[in-house]
Motif scaffolding. Structure first.
Motif, PDB file in Angstrom:
ATOM      1  N   ARG A   1      -9.432   8.895   0.956  1.00  0.00           N
ATOM      2  CA  ARG A   1     -10.256   8.954   2.110  1.00  0.00           C
ATOM      3  C   ARG A   1      -9.408   8.415   3.395  1.00  0.00           C
ATOM      4  NH1 ARG A   1     -15.185   5.713   0.784  1.00  0.00           N
ATOM      5  NH2 ARG A   1     -15.528   6.085   2.853  1.00  0.00           N
ATOM      6  N   ALA A   2      -9.618   9.039   4.502  1.00  0.00           N
ATOM      7  CA  ALA A   2      -8.908   8.618   5.763  1.00  0.00           C
ATOM      8  C   ALA A   2      -9.386   7.501   6.146  1.00  0.00           C
ATOM      9  CB  ALA A   2      -8.840   9.735   6.807  1.00  0.00           C
ATOM     10  N   ARG A   3      -8.783   6.515   7.084  1.00  0.00           N
ATOM     11  CA  ARG A   3      -9.287   5.384   7.590  1.00  0.00           C
ATOM     12  C   ARG A   3      -9.846   4.367   6.564  1.00  0.00           C
ATOM     13  NH1 ARG A   3     -10.849   6.013  12.840  1.00  0.00           N
ATOM     14  NH2 ARG A   3      -9.914   7.751  13.773  1.00  0.00           N
ATOM     15  N   THR A   4      -9.174   4.510   5.377  1.00  0.00           N
ATOM     16  CA  THR A   4      -9.524   3.359   4.406  1.00  0.00           C
ATOM     17  C   THR A   4      -8.323   2.654   3.661  1.00  0.00           C
ATOM     18  OG1 THR A   4     -11.300   5.105   3.640  1.00  0.00           O
ATOM     19  CG2 THR A   4     -10.720   3.095   2.068  1.00  0.00           C
ATOM     20  N   PHE A   5      -8.603   1.214   3.981  1.00  0.00           N
ATOM     21  CA  PHE A   5      -7.548   0.667   3.189  1.00  0.00           C
ATOM     22  C   PHE A   5      -7.357   0.443   1.897  1.00  0.00           C
ATOM     23  CE2 PHE A   5      -4.901  -3.335   3.078  1.00  0.00           C
ATOM     24  CZ  PHE A   5      -4.307  -3.346   4.243  1.00  0.00           C
ATOM     25  N   TYR A   6      -6.234   0.908   1.602  1.00  0.00           N
ATOM     26  CA  TYR A   6      -5.643   1.131   0.159  1.00  0.00           C
ATOM     27  C   TYR A   6      -4.709  -0.054  -0.055  1.00  0.00           C
ATOM     28  CZ  TYR A   6      -8.140   5.514  -0.271  1.00  0.00           C
ATOM     29  OH  TYR A   6      -9.150   6.300  -0.223  1.00  0.00           O
ATOM     30  N   LEU A   7      -4.806  -0.742  -1.170  1.00  0.00           N
ATOM     31  CA  LEU A   7      -3.675  -1.577  -1.709  1.00  0.00           C
ATOM     32  C   LEU A   7      -2.655  -1.003  -2.575  1.00  0.00           C
ATOM     33  CD1 LEU A   7      -2.570  -4.613  -1.179  1.00  0.00           C
ATOM     34  CD2 LEU A   7      -3.809  -5.339  -3.325  1.00  0.00           C
ATOM     35  N   ARG A   8      -1.681  -0.731  -2.433  1.00  0.00           N
ATOM     36  CA  ARG A   8      -0.777   0.178  -3.379  1.00  0.00           C
ATOM     37  C   ARG A   8       0.693  -0.383  -3.415  1.00  0.00           C
ATOM     38  NH1 ARG A   8      -4.768   1.980  -4.574  1.00  0.00           N
ATOM     39  NH2 ARG A   8      -5.315   4.020  -4.483  1.00  0.00           N
ATOM     40  N   SER A   9       1.390   0.027  -4.165  1.00  0.00           N
ATOM     41  CA  SER A   9       2.868  -0.394  -4.462  1.00  0.00           C
ATOM     42  C   SER A   9       3.506   0.330  -3.671  1.00  0.00           C
ATOM     43  CB  SER A   9       3.311  -0.393  -5.844  1.00  0.00           C
ATOM     44  OG  SER A   9       2.619  -1.383  -6.799  1.00  0.00           O
ATOM     45  N   PHE A  10       4.480  -0.022  -3.021  1.00  0.00           N
ATOM     46  CA  PHE A  10       5.653   0.594  -2.148  1.00  0.00           C
ATOM     47  C   PHE A  10       6.759   1.038  -2.912  1.00  0.00           C
ATOM     48  CE2 PHE A  10       8.312   2.150   1.261  1.00  0.00           C
ATOM     49  CZ  PHE A  10       7.582   2.760   2.205  1.00  0.00           C
ATOM     50  N   LEU A  11       7.006   2.101  -3.268  1.00  0.00           N
ATOM     51  CA  LEU A  11       8.004   2.475  -4.079  1.00  0.00           C
ATOM     52  C   LEU A  11       9.413   2.778  -3.442  1.00  0.00           C
ATOM     53  CD1 LEU A  11       6.014   4.680  -6.699  1.00  0.00           C
ATOM     54  CD2 LEU A  11       6.432   2.096  -6.806  1.00  0.00           C
TER      55      LEU A  11
END
Lengths: 615, 437
Positions: free
Chosen positions: B40-50
């Motif tokens: 979803r756009a405009r939603t904050f996701y916590l992810r790993s940056f690879l």
């Protein structure tokens, strides 16, 4: 015929290519020339192709043009240049029989329904700002579109020492009334000059003391379309050199040369200096190369390439006879400089239609170029666009990454010229994409969609492309080997089997010994190995091209006034105003125009658009 | 338009840093960066940056915006990462590897305007931004520049032009009977690679030099160094408590004031200590005095011995003494350069002015304008192409590929020394070699 679709004025290389393109597309075309027997005449050296130029000829070939056909019908020596360098910068040069070349062109033209009119064009029929035709031998000839290809004939003057003759070529008139007419229109015009050497009988030369340069074997073809035909009898060229004595004679007479006497105001090409220029500017060199080009089979005449001059006749004879092998040279025609008018090509659109008069196109030397190939390419572009305009279709514009023809037209219309413009491979920043061997892959589909080539040729091409893809897939990608020979003929053993395709990416592999290739697949193998070698570079170039494509193609409205854009320096304003670039891409290529300036222009374009909406 | 990225927060150590990315096709790359798709756009996701190899650089927050519902009107996304300089530079590498370009000043706003996201009035402001950046770049154009730095870059570009002249001559005029390369190509190229490498390495050093502008805070334990430091920054950076010796390592941050930028370094208080960790902090501080441009001594009282001790420590550096506890009343001696109160904010205007005045001189040095990250990255790209060219020759690759590498190498210097057009290159060939059969 009271009205033609297109009139082409001039029967040189630009004129015939323009007329033929118009007629191929099914339009009714008239070709008006001083002298029918001179159609397709080579007025300079009898050779087609060379670096940057064979690239253009192959592009013309892919567009169904006639220069490559006539070249093969008259070619007497073929040589590929730069064989020790890579594919993109290899170029085929063909010596032609001057007489056969002209005859070939005339034969091809006669096979079409082009109307040939022998007359002098003295005026244009102008209605408001539209050109409706021309006045030829006092009579009106009307057409929807007019293409002017006057070569060196606009106000042409020939100089030999202090002698001045009117004309664009020895034995021919020049087009003075038409030239006056164009001056009356107050067009931005200028003068250029070029030169030729003396012509010498072959029988008077001692060729045995010169270095013989034979043609290439097997003899290749310029055109990819008629390879089944037989070549003309092949002849060698010869190389000799000037010496200290030659230079002494020239130095003593330089003040008598037309070019040094101050009579000539035109600008000459830096890459084609006269022998007096070479001796003067490179005084440290004791010797300059002369390339002896035969004029044709059974013609007792040669063209000594490298000693163009406007020295007085006596001095010409004296210095020529000081050269090894030329001691008894019989001169049939003396060298001369020719000065002629050109129209600033920046006044043309990329279709080669002028901006000052509508339905009016300019092609060839009138745009400040030199060279048969450059002229023919412009004729082709003007002919195609005149046709498309009649048909109300989108214009045909080649990008710089698609063809040398695209580079040529863009350079001319964006930057203009400072000397007679000649193509070099270094002008093409996307050189690696533009090989003389991949012109069909770049252009054939476009040509087919424009009705410029026959369906049969296109279908054969598609079949060949399919076969090539299969070759790469089935032979190169599926065949896996563990050992191969490197360039030092040593066996290299790999840790595991690898495909031929991946082995070809290695710089050390000896390609010719990699696998046995069947005769009919040799072309495919060569092509694949080139494509593999270039892949990394080409990917990089394509990324660059795609990145800026949308922005580069953005049109700059003609209503833009650079003076009103705050933040642009005066220098940039002046350059942009003069060049009047059609697109952002063209503007960005002008010297001194910075990325910041481009941003300002983009913002102003948007501003203009907004104002239009709000108005 | 192409995909561009920019660091939206200052390039300094901070709690978090924010990268903005905008341009058609950028959303397709999120999967590559985070290893999974965002729904979803405009939603904050916590992810790993690879990184390119799939290794985790940092845990980040990612938000994407689908054009035209974004600031620029294009597809765009933002990455919120931890604000370490190392993380920032790794993220920049990943973006560049994906073919994203560093956004020039004003680029996002320009795009917003071009995509009808902001008004004409706002856009006029953008013109000013671009205008000012081009005015700044006047310093970079070869015409108006003096100074050894640019002379050097111009010199290198001329050397590349010279090699190109030979190579292009050899390609375009091989049938002229001239020896364009004269066997000097490899030697010439090797020399440029060596000289240019040295130069680029030097640039990095000069960059440190010019961006150093380092202000080091020293002082007795618990004199309020970190409080002054935080007050200067306008927010809490260093951990402050009333327990003596709270600041263990150097804390670095950046302060922009009056067109000077300072790097502020907060050091642990200096005292005799038994705590190993803190004593390490103190030795770092002593080392840092060496590398600092200005040392600011923070004191909470007048003690002649203490003041003399610090004066000696600074070893002739520019030195500013600051009395901190102005809220508790003025000091009993008028020996301090500045009187402030970190608690009330009194006196900080004067402190900032005094600091800025130290750096006026530095900022006008030859190098500070030129050597930015952007230039260093251009120089490195250019150098890489030169090395590629050399490799191509050694491998026996085609001269046209060497020519391409040299063309690219020269292209990276365009921004500093101006474009070399093909026509001007041809002009060089014609005036140096006798061309024309």
């Amino acid at each position: 015929m009271d009205k033609f679709d297109v009139i082409v004025v001039g029967g040189g290389h630009a004129g015939v290519e323009a007329a033929h393109a118009v007629s191929r597309a099914g339009m009714v075309c008239a070709l008006i020339t001083f002298d029918k027997t001179k159609i397709g005449q080579m007025s300079c050296n009898p050779a087609i192709g060379g670096l940057g130029k064979s690239h253009i000829v192959r592009e013309i070939d892919a567009m169904g043009g006639i220069m490559p056909l006539a070249t093969d019908m008259s070619g007497i020596q073929y040589r590929t240049l730069n064989t020790r360098k890579g594919d993109a910068v290899q170029a085929l040069r063909v010596q032609c029989d001057r007489k056969l070349y002209k005859e070939a062109i005339q034969k091809i033209i006669k096979q079409t329904d082009i109307y040939l009119i022998e007359a002098e064009v003295t005026d244009l029929i102008i209605d408001k700002s539209f050109v409706k035709g021309v006045i030829a031998n006092g009579k009106e000839v009307k057409a929807k579109k007019t293409i002017l290809t006057t070569g060196t004939f606009l106000n042409g003057l020939m100089y030999t020492g202090s002698e001045v003759t009117k004309g664009g070529r020895v034995g021919d008139d020049s087009a003075i009334p038409l030239s006056k007419k164009l001056y009356d229109l107050k067009l931005p015009m200028g003068r250029l000059k070029t030169g030729t050497p003396a012509r010498i009988t072959m029988s008077s030369l001692n060729l045995s003391v010169m270095e013989e340069q034979p043609g290439e074997k097997p003899t290749p073809f310029m055109s990819l379309t008629n390879q089944a035909q037989e070549h003309q009898k092949q002849m060698p060229c010869y190389i000799t050199r000037t010496n200290k004595n030659t230079h002494k004679i020239i130095s003593e007479n330089t003040h008598l040369s037309a070019m040094y006497s101050g009579n000539i105001s035109g600008i000459g090409p830096r890459y084609c200096p006269s022998i007096e220029d070479k001796v003067f500017k490179f005084s440290s060199k004791d010797s300059h190369q002369i390339f002896i080009e035969p004029e044709g089979i059974g013609i007792d005449l040669i063209y000594p390439n490298g000693i163009s001059t406007s020295l007085p006749k006596k001095a010409q004879q004296e210095f020529i006879r000081s050269i090894e092998g030329m001691e008894n040279a019989e001169i049939t025609e003396y060298g001369y400089a020719v000065e002629y008018d050109f129209i600033d090509p920046r006044t043309n659109k990329k279709t080669l239609e002028t901006t000052f008069l509508k339905d009016f196109y300019l092609a060839g030397q009138i745009n400040g170029t030199t060279g048969y190939e450059e002229a023919a390419a412009q004729g082709l572009v003007a002919g195609i666009n005149a046709t498309l305009s009649i048909q109300n279709k989108d214009p045909f514009i080649l990008n710089r990454d698609e063809a040398y023809i695209g580079v040529l037209i863009d350079d001319l219309t964006t930057h203009g010229i400072t000397e007679p413009y000649r193509m070099f491979t270094s002008r093409a920043e996307h050189r690696l994409l533009l090989s003389q061997n991949n012109a069909e892959q770049r252009l054939l589909t476009k040509a087919y969609n424009l009705n410029l080539i026959k369906k049969e040729r296109y279908q054969n091409y598609l079949k060949r492309e399919e076969a090539y893809k299969n070759f790469v897939k089935n032979t190169l990608e599926k065949t896996k080997i563990k050992t191969f020979l490197n360039k030092n003929n040593d066996t290299v053993t790999l840790e595991e089997k690898r495909s031929l395709y991946s082995i070809l990416t290695r710089p050390d592999v000896e390609e010719n010994k990699l696998i046995k290739i069947q005769e009919d697949e040799k072309v495919f193998f060569k092509r694949a190995s080139v494509e593999i070698k270039y892949k990394g570079y080409i990917d990089k170039q394509l990324r660059e091209i795609n990145k800026n494509k949308k922005q580069n193609n953005k049109k700059i409205p003609s209503s833009i006034d650079y003076k009103n854009i705050s933040g642009l320096s005066n220098e940039v304003v002046e350059k942009l105003t003069q060049s009047n670039p059609e697109t952002i891409g063209s503007a960005a290529k002008i010297e001194g125009v910075t990325p910041a300036a481009i941003n300002l222009i983009l913002i102003n374009i948007k501003k203009l658009e907004l104002q239009k909406i709000n108005a | 338009m192409s995909v561009v990225f920019a660091l939206a927060t200052p390039p300094a150590k901070s709690a978090i840093c924010v990268f903005r990315v905008s341009g058609h096709g950028c959303l397709d790359k999120i999967k590559q960066i985070t290893g999974c798709e965002l729904k979803r756009a405009r939603t904050f996701y916590l992810r790993s940056f690879l990184d390119a190899g799939g290794g985790v650089i940092d845990n980040v927050g990612v938000v994407f915006f689908k054009g035209p519902n974004s600031y620029t009107g294009e597809d765009s996304f933002e990455v919120y990462a931890h604000g370490s300089l190392g993380v920032m530079s790794l993220i920049v590498d990943v973006f560049k590897g994906l073919g994203f370009d560093e956004a020039p000043p004003g680029e996002f706003t320009k795009r917003a305007f071009l995509n009808n996201k902001i008004s004409l009035n706002e856009a006029e402001a953008v013109v000013d931004i671009i205008d000012s950046s081009s005015r700044e770049s006047v310093y970079l154009s070869s015409k108006s520049l003096s100074g050894t730095f640019t002379d050097l870059v111009v010199g290198f570009s001329k050397k590349i032009d010279f090699l190109r002249m030979g190579v292009e001559g050899e390609i375009d005029f091989s049938d002229e009977g001239e020896d364009f390369l004269d066997g000097a190509l490899v030697g010439g190229l090797k020399k440029i690679v060596v000289d240019f490498s040295l130069f680029v390495d030097g640039c990095v050093n000069k960059k440190h030099y010019s961006s150093k502008n380092k202000v080091l805070f020293v002082g007795p334990v618990n004199s309020g160094k970190s409080s002054v430091f935080n007050r200067l920054l306008g927010f809490e950076r260093a951990l402050v408590s009333s327990v003596a010796g709270t600041t263990r390592d150097l804390v670095e941050s950046e302060l922009f004031y009056s067109d000077a930028s300072f790097s502020l370094l907060d050091s642990a208080g200096i005292r005799e200590t038994d705590d190993l960790i803190e004593s390490r902090g103190i030795s770092i501080a002593l080392e840092q005095i060496e590398g600092a441009d200005v040392v600011v001594g923070i004191f909470d009282s007048f003690d002649k011995n203490v003041l003399n001790k610090f004066s000696k420590l600074t070893k002739g550096k520019k030195y500013l003494t600051v009395y901190n506890k102005l809220d508790l009343g003025p000091p009993n001696q008028e020996v301090f350069d500045c009187l402030v109160s970190a608690k009330t904010g009194e006196g900080f205007g004067e402190l900032k002015n005094k600091l800025a005045s130290f750096f006026k001189v530095f900022d006008r040095s030859d190098y500070s304008f030129l050597v930015r990250d952007r230039h260093i990255s251009l120089f490195n790209s250019s150098l890489k192409c030169l090395k590629d060219a050399l490799l191509k020759i050694e491998e026996g690759g085609g001269l046209e590929l060497v020519a391409e590498d040299l063309r690219l190498a020269r292209g990276f210097l365009d921004e500093v020394v101006g474009v070399k057009t093909s026509d001007s290159l041809l002009g060089d060939i014609f005036s140096n070699f006798c061309i024309g059969k």
